[in-house]
Design an enzyme around this catalytic site. Structure first.
Site, mmCIF file in Angstrom:
data_model
loop_
_atom_site.group_PDB
_atom_site.id
_atom_site.type_symbol
_atom_site.label_atom_id
_atom_site.label_comp_id
_atom_site.label_asym_id
_atom_site.label_seq_id
_atom_site.Cartn_x
_atom_site.Cartn_y
_atom_site.Cartn_z
ATOM 1 N N LYS A 22 0.844 -1.209 0.000
ATOM 2 C CA LYS A 22 0.000 0.000 0.000
ATOM 3 C C LYS A 22 0.871 1.248 0.000
ATOM 4 C CE LYS A 22 -1.769 1.724 3.972
ATOM 5 N NZ LYS A 22 -1.507 3.158 4.165
ATOM 6 N N ASN A 23 1.882 1.276 0.854
ATOM 7 C CA ASN A 23 2.660 2.515 1.021
ATOM 8 C C ASN A 23 3.688 2.721 -0.080
ATOM 9 O OD1 ASN A 23 1.058 3.041 3.169
ATOM 10 N ND2 ASN A 23 2.595 2.560 4.728
ATOM 11 N N ARG A 92 -4.397 10.246 3.987
ATOM 12 C CA ARG A 92 -3.135 10.984 4.053
ATOM 13 C C ARG A 92 -2.530 11.145 2.666
ATOM 14 N NH1 ARG A 92 -0.207 14.218 7.353
ATOM 15 N NH2 ARG A 92 2.017 13.978 7.004
ATOM 16 N N CYS A 116 -5.648 8.303 9.431
ATOM 17 C CA CYS A 116 -5.966 7.629 10.690
ATOM 18 C C CYS A 116 -5.859 8.610 11.866
ATOM 19 C CB CYS A 116 -4.961 6.497 10.898
ATOM 20 S SG CYS A 116 -5.157 5.222 9.696
ATOM 21 N N ARG A 121 -0.244 14.725 12.579
ATOM 22 C CA ARG A 121 0.098 14.506 11.156
ATOM 23 C C ARG A 121 0.109 15.813 10.349
ATOM 24 N NH1 ARG A 121 -1.627 8.886 8.966
ATOM 25 N NH2 ARG A 121 0.507 9.026 8.221
ATOM 26 N N PRO A 122 0.925 16.757 10.750
ATOM 27 C CA PRO A 122 1.047 18.010 9.991
ATOM 28 C C PRO A 122 1.704 17.760 8.635
ATOM 29 C CG PRO A 122 2.717 17.879 11.702
ATOM 30 C CD PRO A 122 1.833 16.688 11.889
ATOM 31 N N ASP A 124 3.774 20.338 7.328
ATOM 32 C CA ASP A 124 4.705 21.477 7.215
ATOM 33 C C ASP A 124 5.990 21.131 6.462
ATOM 34 O OD1 ASP A 124 5.052 19.822 9.540
ATOM 35 O OD2 ASP A 124 6.619 21.201 10.181
ATOM 36 N N LEU A 125 6.486 19.917 6.633
ATOM 37 C CA LEU A 125 7.745 19.543 5.953
ATOM 38 C C LEU A 125 7.523 19.419 4.437
ATOM 39 C CD1 LEU A 125 9.044 16.816 8.435
ATOM 40 C CD2 LEU A 125 9.578 19.256 8.400
ATOM 41 N N ASP A 305 4.156 1.077 12.245
ATOM 42 C CA ASP A 305 2.926 0.442 11.742
ATOM 43 C C ASP A 305 2.710 -0.949 12.319
ATOM 44 O OD1 ASP A 305 3.109 1.869 8.380
ATOM 45 O OD2 ASP A 305 2.562 2.705 10.319
ATOM 46 N N ILE A 327 7.230 7.608 17.025
ATOM 47 C CA ILE A 327 6.963 8.299 15.752
ATOM 48 C C ILE A 327 5.683 9.134 15.826
ATOM 49 C CG2 ILE A 327 6.566 7.993 13.272
ATOM 50 C CD1 ILE A 327 9.375 7.181 14.075
ATOM 51 N N ARG A 396 -8.807 -0.348 4.465
ATOM 52 C CA ARG A 396 -7.952 0.645 3.809
ATOM 53 C C ARG A 396 -6.638 0.028 3.352
ATOM 54 N NH1 ARG A 396 -6.918 5.856 7.042
ATOM 55 N NH2 ARG A 396 -5.685 6.119 5.161
HETATM 56 C C1 EPZ Z 1 4.054 7.139 6.175
HETATM 57 O O1 EPZ Z 1 3.264 8.199 6.710
HETATM 58 C C2 EPZ Z 1 3.135 5.933 6.091
HETATM 59 N N1 EPZ Z 1 2.005 6.223 5.201
HETATM 60 C C3 EPZ Z 1 2.609 5.587 7.484
HETATM 61 O O2 EPZ Z 1 1.831 4.401 7.373
HETATM 62 C C4 EPZ Z 1 3.810 5.312 8.395
HETATM 63 O O3 EPZ Z 1 3.346 5.059 9.699
HETATM 64 C C5 EPZ Z 1 4.737 6.530 8.405
HETATM 65 O O4 EPZ Z 1 5.149 6.841 7.056
HETATM 66 C C6 EPZ Z 1 5.991 6.295 9.236
HETATM 67 O O5 EPZ Z 1 6.694 5.212 8.745
HETATM 68 C C7 EPZ Z 1 2.182 6.154 3.864
HETATM 69 O O6 EPZ Z 1 3.263 5.873 3.389
HETATM 70 C C8 EPZ Z 1 0.975 6.424 3.017
HETATM 71 P P1 EPZ Z 1 6.010 10.598 8.271
HETATM 72 P P2 EPZ Z 1 3.827 9.713 6.704
HETATM 73 O O7 EPZ Z 1 5.935 11.836 7.454
HETATM 74 O O8 EPZ Z 1 4.661 9.931 5.509
HETATM 75 C C9 EPZ Z 1 5.766 14.040 11.499
HETATM 76 C C10 EPZ Z 1 -0.097 3.063 7.581
HETATM 77 O O9 EPZ Z 1 -0.674 2.555 8.550
HETATM 78 N N2 EPZ Z 1 5.618 14.959 10.361
HETATM 79 O O10 EPZ Z 1 7.224 9.742 8.142
HETATM 80 O O11 EPZ Z 1 2.686 10.621 6.928
HETATM 81 C C11 EPZ Z 1 4.569 13.118 11.665
HETATM 82 O O12 EPZ Z 1 3.547 13.759 12.404
HETATM 83 C C12 EPZ Z 1 0.405 4.486 7.660
HETATM 84 O O13 EPZ Z 1 0.116 2.477 6.496
HETATM 85 C C13 EPZ Z 1 5.697 16.329 10.586
HETATM 86 O O14 EPZ Z 1 5.880 16.784 11.715
HETATM 87 O O15 EPZ Z 1 4.736 9.702 8.005
HETATM 88 C C14 EPZ Z 1 5.176 11.946 12.400
HETATM 89 O O16 EPZ Z 1 5.237 12.251 13.777
HETATM 90 C C15 EPZ Z 1 0.121 5.131 8.999
HETATM 91 N N3 EPZ Z 1 5.539 17.175 9.528
HETATM 92 C C16 EPZ Z 1 6.606 11.873 11.850
HETATM 93 O O17 EPZ Z 1 6.867 13.159 11.254
HETATM 94 C C17 EPZ Z 1 5.336 16.702 8.250
HETATM 95 O O18 EPZ Z 1 5.222 17.529 7.316
HETATM 96 C C18 EPZ Z 1 6.787 10.811 10.765
HETATM 97 O O19 EPZ Z 1 5.773 10.994 9.809
HETATM 98 C C19 EPZ Z 1 5.278 15.308 8.044
HETATM 99 C C20 EPZ Z 1 5.427 14.448 9.099
#
Ligand code: EPZ
Length: 421
Positions: A22-23, A92, A116, A121-122, A124-125, A305, A327, A396
């Site tokens: 999926k991811n 997302r 979810c 889940r901001p 900003d990055l 996950d 995380i 999902r």
């Molecule tokens: C991906 O989400 C996955 N989703 C998530 O899987 C997975 O849990 C996550 O990576 C971590 O491995 C998809 O690939 C579709 P991050 P992502 O940006 O990209 C913070 C599932 O169940 N952050 O690595 O959204 C964020 O809040 C899903 O399949 C910011 O602060 O995760 C988190 O604390 C759930 N600002 C941390 O970084 C931003 O702009 C890591 O998030 C982006 C993220």
């Protein structure tokens, strides 16, 4: 209201073929918009998030067709960057259109992504790295609008590791003018798979899978055919379902090489496994040792996950296990539901202390995708009947879950409406 009904306490044994990731497929579906022909994704999982992504792609003008498990995306007539809120705020992955539709159309308007309930889940990055490449972005309470006539390369260091922001940056840089150097990148396998797709379509990328990625923008990308790799999180979920019921399950196509941290924990609990011509053969009959301490981390650490599915296994182990979630801020709701099944679980900040033992069936509620799958594992291990509300969360990311569990000997059914307990 729909629910799963599980009669637990039965042994599971047999073989499951692991679905496409999926991811991986979600960012790849967005990246397909960077080229103006037809992309073919073989082994595309038929899950709710893919169906939602298909609707968004169709709404911007892509032509979508299924041929067996192959998803064909005709991107010749994409005509708008307006993403309908009805879909965008459901998951997302709508954020990925920032990195693909903006370079394609020069303008994108999208509501803040849903997804979810596991934390703030901001985005900003994502916005920061696109601004570094020349995008002009306006935000309001509902979402954001971005404009860019031509993105340009940049040097950007992520202030924190983000899978999605790394993926968006690479997508946007693929056809930007000049070179981009990204540092402190996420190293997840899904990023490597996305880059493999982009390189098949003509992108010039180096360093994926490490913290430093260099992208040389090319004038345009071309159509490509791509086989979606197996889903490491789904494989880990079935591994922990087998562990919860002490079963013997073979996971066909499981990407064992992407599960080292998970298999390490599995072995420490007493699990045994071997890889035989692409199948991960597991034997959980000797599982019994609680997990003194595990913390989730960015890859190659233990994946967030699989934190809830691991908690479900710990809930069946006599003794104290401790799991720290590093995380996301709020990814313990499944563990709280497991308390209704007899697990003694105490939350101390971002640490779960689980004193497990024999679980009993109960009425529980899924709050997110992986937490829902964890409740299925707990229900299969528990004595008696478990009802799980909101199975749509599980839809999902898991293809044919009921069918696979039934093939393994589990008793699971899905009903609509209310029933007497
Ligand atoms: C991906 O989400 C996955 N989703 C998530 O899987 C997975 O849990 C996550 O990576 C971590 O491995 C998809 O690939 C579709 P991050 P992502 O940006 O990209 C913070 C599932 O169940 N952050 O690595 O959204 C964020 O809040 C899903 O399949 C910011 O602060 O995760 C988190 O604390 C759930 N600002 C941390 O970084 C931003 O702009 C890591 O998030 C982006 C993220």
């Amino acid at each position: 209201m729909e629910r799963y009904i599980i009669e637990g306490g039965r042994p599971l044994e047999g073989s499951v073929r692991i679905q496409g990731s999926k991811n991986t497929v979600l960012p790849v579906m967005a990246a397909a918009l960077l080229q103006r022909g037809t992309v073919c994704l073989r082994r595309c999982p038929k899950i709710a998030d893919v169906r939602c992504m298909v609707e968004i792609l169709k709404s911007v003008g892509a032509g979508i067709r299924w041929r067996g498990d192959c998803l064909l995306m005709d991107c010749r007539h994409v005509h708008t960057g307006e993403i309908p809120g009805a879909y965008a705020d459901k998951m997302r992955s709508s954020i990925f259109f920032l990195g693909s539709l903006l370079p394609r159309c020069g303008r994108i308007a999208v509501s803040y992504p849903g997804g979810c309930t596991i934390g703030k889940r901001p985005v900003d990055l994502h916005l920061a790295v696109l601004k570094a490449m020349g995008a002009r972005i306006w935000e309001d309470s509902r979402g954001f609008c971005a404009l860019a006539d031509q993105l340009h390369g940049c040097r950007y260091r992520f202030p924190k590791i983000s899978v999605g922001a790394t993926e968006n940056a690479v997508m946007a840089a693929a056809t930007a003018r000049g070179e981009s150097f990204f540092s402190n990148c996420a190293r997840e396998p899904e990023i490597v798979h996305l880059c493999r797709f982009l390189k098949l379509a003509g992108a010039d990328i180096r360093g994926e899978g490490t913290t430093e990625i260099r992208v040389r923008g090319v004038r345009k990308l071309h159509p490509a055919e791509f086989t979606v790799p197996a889903d490491r999180i789904v494989a880990g979920t079935y591994l922990f379902i087998g562990a919860a019921v002490r079963g013997k399950i073979s996971l066909e196509d499981a990407p064992a090489g992407e599960l080292e941290a998970v298999l390490d924990v599995y072995q420490k609990m007493g699990g045994q496994y071997e890889v035989k011509s692409g199948t991960l053969v597991t034997d959980s009959s000797r599982i019994g040792t609680p997990v003194p301490y595990v913390e989730t981390a960015a890859y190659p650490g233990f994946p967030t996950d699989l934190q809830s599915p691991l908690a479900a296994v710990c809930a069946t182990l006599a003794g104290k296990s401790r799991i720290r979630e590093k995380i996301f801020e709020d990814r313990f709701r499944a563990a709280v539901e497991m308390q209704k099944m007899g697990a003694a679980i105490r939350r101390d900040g971002n640490v779960l202390e689980i004193s497990g033992g024999r679980l009993r069936g109960a009425g529980v509620c899924a709050w997110d995708l992986r937490g829902g799958a964890a409740l299925v594992a707990a229900g299969l291990a528990a004595e008696g009947r478990t009802e799980i509300l909101h199975p749509e969360y599980i839809d999902r990311g898991y293809e044919q879950l009921e069918k696979n569990i039934t093939l393994l000997g589990g008793k699971i059914s899905r009903i609509c409406g209310s029933i007497n307990a």
